[in-house]
Scaffold this active site. Structure first.
Site, PDB file in Angstrom:
ATOM      1  N   GLU B 214     -50.355  67.239 -73.915  1.00 48.26           N
ATOM      2  CA  GLU B 214     -49.270  68.090 -74.406  1.00 48.26           C
ATOM      3  C   GLU B 214     -48.159  67.197 -74.937  1.00 48.26           C
ATOM      4  O   GLU B 214     -48.186  65.996 -74.714  1.00 48.26           O
ATOM      5  CB  GLU B 214     -48.718  68.926 -73.237  1.00 48.26           C
ATOM      6  CG  GLU B 214     -49.734  69.866 -72.628  1.00 48.26           C
ATOM      7  CD  GLU B 214     -49.136  70.683 -71.491  1.00 48.26           C
ATOM      8  OE1 GLU B 214     -47.972  70.457 -71.145  1.00 48.26           O
ATOM      9  OE2 GLU B 214     -49.850  71.550 -70.984  1.00 48.26           O
ATOM     10  N   HIS B 256     -45.394  73.031 -70.307  1.00 50.07           N
ATOM     11  CA  HIS B 256     -44.962  72.588 -68.990  1.00 50.07           C
ATOM     12  C   HIS B 256     -43.682  71.774 -69.074  1.00 50.07           C
ATOM     13  O   HIS B 256     -43.239  71.372 -70.133  1.00 50.07           O
ATOM     14  CB  HIS B 256     -46.085  71.789 -68.358  1.00 50.07           C
ATOM     15  CG  HIS B 256     -47.310  72.598 -68.142  1.00 50.07           C
ATOM     16  ND1 HIS B 256     -48.375  72.539 -69.013  1.00 50.07           N
ATOM     17  CD2 HIS B 256     -47.610  73.509 -67.214  1.00 50.07           C
ATOM     18  CE1 HIS B 256     -49.303  73.384 -68.594  1.00 50.07           C
ATOM     19  NE2 HIS B 256     -48.861  73.977 -67.506  1.00 50.07           N
TER      20      HIS B 256
END
Lengths: 411, 298
Positions: B214, B256
């Site tokens: 990510e 996240h």
């Protein structure tokens, strides 16, 4: 992390017994005038917005007296700085500054340690200080269990060439500010400039502070100062986003439903979890789709939460389709997702035969989910296709429903 | 073979009596994983699905010789639970708890490093070794074989949910996994991609590794450095999600907590470029993992 406006961080610093410029907060030019008159000195007028580099953005003004202060406040109160409308300004006495230093505390994510950065060349961005005067910047990691000892603080200033009475004051200030950083669960505390006044005093001329959202449960004293979740937005929350926060907070311990409005777009994006949403959004865009929002739904949310979020997603003007997808779930019950989504579609009178809806929900209880979606006439996939294939399918459906969809601007 | 866990692992669950932990305990036992003990203060002497509960880690370790702890305690108590595990000689900690204050995480990760304790997480969904039928955490839920079948590919994922999906892609390509690890979505975690590549390098049961990444952090850049230094020589397949975030204003958090782009660092495109340069098989689209695995592994 949640940001604190400058007058709040300065209030915390003042309580440590450190010197902070006198001043007050004004929401109108008249008020700014009165504060400046009370101070009886030249003043600085600063926009109170949770945005860095305000000086560069023209959000800090100097004024000789009350009249000028009122005019400066008038200008600032009409401005928008970094997407934030200026609703209040800070009016402060203008210090007689001899030197500008720099001091900050944060966490070094790679070394996984607290770190202090200090310099006797402040007043500009730390990046600039480091570039222009690498020899006058001290970067020191701090033992997170033992904390900062007085002698360590003293060594930092000594290494930077500070001596005499100033080293004593600077040592005490550094240790006190580190305690504040630690005690408030701050993620950043920056003083720039740390001013040495013409009378040889240290003063916190400007401060920036943000605290860790996750630690707010143990800081009721900060709750008034911090806007929770403010780190997730690059602008104030929109009305729809505020409503979606309410939907999420109504049952905070049962799953998460996060919603971010995107500029424009026409595909309602009802996806999760964290990594899955990133992938799915990328996949829609790669296929020529235009998501109208971003979302992260996970952690086994309740039907009510799913319903509320789906309704919100579909309510945004311009939304002409719905994409509901996740990675194969470990514990999120996808039949619950199905019930929430289908209820929202029904309540809004949306007919999935004309309004494109594509679902890819595999995982816990997916056979029940398949029945619910299929009965509602929704194009449903479980693990027979991948996430990427589902995104491509969604964009194809948009293309079929709206002639010219894929040829429009931006594609 | 696998890394981190096997059927010899002596497992303890801290916070075993919680709603989620209790469900996970049942799923782990159903899968065939042996759980020796649980700890919840004030609940000593009880049982959860037949697993004895103790008030302290000390008592559980003394009775069962546990060496690995799965941590399910709420955020406010996580710091103390981790310190308790470290103080009692636990060697591997898998921390599931989400939203642990950063200051607490920094402190216990520091204490773990000083004591030579390996930490996975926080904010992990767990680890699985399908050949030994050992799993720690919710990973795989109650239908483990759907995504996780034994094989010779290691999976490292920064996203919990995508640990399952990525392992399922490996299965779809016709392979299975040696170990799949959800390393945690936070910016501050115990073991990074680089750390786990080092373990997979030395695992004869792992032929290749797939990573799901990510935006944010420097994990991919560190992994690339590690490969270039010769630390990892097996085929690495990498996907980095979140390229759309590069068009967003800086400081925006998507995904996240670790997925934050700041100061131009942490951009997916830069990570992909860096990994490619180090010789990794970087795919633009997640589905290409399947073709790439088949092409390279034959």
């Amino acid at each position: 992390m949640g940001k604190l406006l400058e007058h709040h961080s300065k209030e915390l610093i003042r309580k440590l017994g450190l010197k902070v410029p006198n001043g007050g907060v004004a929401a109108a030019p008249k008020e700014a005038e009165r504060i400046a008159a009370g101070l009886g000195s030249p003043v600085v007028v600063k926009a109170l917005v949770p945005v860095g580099k305000r000086g560069k953005a023209g959000a800090v003004k100097f004024a000789g007296g009350p009249g000028e202060a009122g005019a400066a406040a008038g200008e600032l109160l009409g401005m928008t700085v970094g997407n934030f409308p200026v609703e209040k300004v800070l009016v402060e006495e203008r210090l007689d500054i001899r030197e500008e230093w720099y001091l900050s505390f944060t966490y070094d994510k790679e070394k996984k340690m607290p770190v202090v950065i200090a310099s006797t060349r402040g007043g500009v961005d730390v990046e600039e200080i480091t570039r222009a005067h690498p020899g006058s910047v001290a970067v020191r990691h701090i033992d997170p269990l033992l904390g900062m000892a007085d002698f360590q603080a003293k060594e930092i200033w000594s290494d930077l060439g500070v001596g005499g009475k100033l080293i004593l004051a600077a040592t005490a200030l550094l240790v006190k500010l580190y305690h504040l950083f630690e005690r408030t669960d701050a993620s950043l505390l920056e003083v720039n400039p740390l001013a040495v006044t013409s009378s040889g005093e240290l003063a916190v001329a400007a401060s920036v502070m943000s605290v860790d959202d996750s630690a707010m449960y143990r800081h009721p004293e900060l709750s008034e100062m911090v806007q929770l979740g403010s780190e997730r937005a690059w602008r104030p929350l929109t009305d729809l986003e505020k409503r979606m926060v309410e939907v999420n907070e109504a049952d905070p311990y049962r799953g998460t439903a996060r919603y971010t409005e995107m500029p424009g777009g026409d595909i309602g994006f009802m996806c999760g979890g964290g990594g899955g949403s990133l992938l799915l959004f990328d996949a829609l865009v790669a296929n020529g789709g235009r998501p109208a929002n971003y979302s992260e739904v996970g952690g086994n949310p309740t039907e009510e939460k799913v319903y509320g979020l789906t309704r919100g997603i579909l309510t945004k003007p311009g939304v002409k389709g719905l994409f509901a997808a996740h990675n194969i779930t470990n514990n999120t019950q996808v039949d619950v997702l199905a019930r929430g989504i289908v209820r929202a579609l029904n309540d809004l009178g949306i007919d999935p035969s004309t309004f494109p809806v594509v679902v890819r929900e595999a995982g816990v209880n997916d056979s029940a989910a398949r029945e619910i979606f299929t009965a509602a006439g929704v194009e449903y996939y479980g693990e027979e296709i991948t996430m990427t294939e589902a995104a491509a399918r969604m964009v194809r459906r948009m293309g079929a429903a709206y002639p010219g969809y894929l040829r429009r601007e931006g594609n | 073979m696998a890394i981190l866990i096997s059927d010899k692992t002596r497992i303890l669950i801290q916070g075993i009596t919680g709603r989620e932990a209790s469900m996970v305990t049942r799923h782990m036992l159903d899968y065939g994983t042996e759980i020796l003990a649980g700890v919840t203060p004030g609940r000593g002497g009880q049982e959860i699905h037949g697993v004895p509960v103790y008030d302290t880690v000390k008592a559980a370790v003394r009775r069962h010789g546990c060496d690995t702890s799965l941590i399910y305690v709420p955020p406010a108590f996580a710091y103390d639970a981790v310190m308790e595990a470290i103080a009692n000689g636990i060697k591997l900690l898998v921390i599931i708890t989400e939203n642990i204050p950063q200051r607490d995480a920094v402190r216990f990760l520091y204490a773990a490093r000083q004591s030579g304790v390996r930490v996975i997480g926080p904010n992990s969904v767990g680890i699985i070794n399908p050949a030994d039928r050992v799993k720690l955490g919710a990973i795989g839920g109650d239908n483990v074989e759907r995504c996780f079948v034994p094989g010779r590919v290691g999976v490292i994922s920064r996203s919990g949910g995508m640990t399952a999906e990525t392992s399922w892609m490996v299965k779809r390509a016709g392979y299975g996994v040696s170990t799949s690890i959800s390393i945690g979505g936070d910016a501050l975690i115990g073991s990074t991609i680089r750390d786990l590549l080092e373990l997979f390098e030395h695992d004869p049961g792992t032929e290749a590794v797939v990573t799901f990444s990510e935006p944010g952090t420097r994990q991919e850049e560190e992994a690339a450095d590690f490969i270039e230094k010769g630390g990892f020589t097996k085929p690495l397949f990498s996907y980095v999600a979140g390229r759309f975030t590069e068009g967003m204003p800086e400081g925006t958090v998507f995904g996240h907590a670790g997925a934050i782009i700041s100061g131009g660092r942490g951009k997916p495109s830069a990570k992909m470029e860096r990994l490619k340069r180090a010789g990794a098989h970087v795919v633009d689209h997640f589905d290409q993992i399947i073709d790439e695995l088949r092409r390279v592994l034959k």
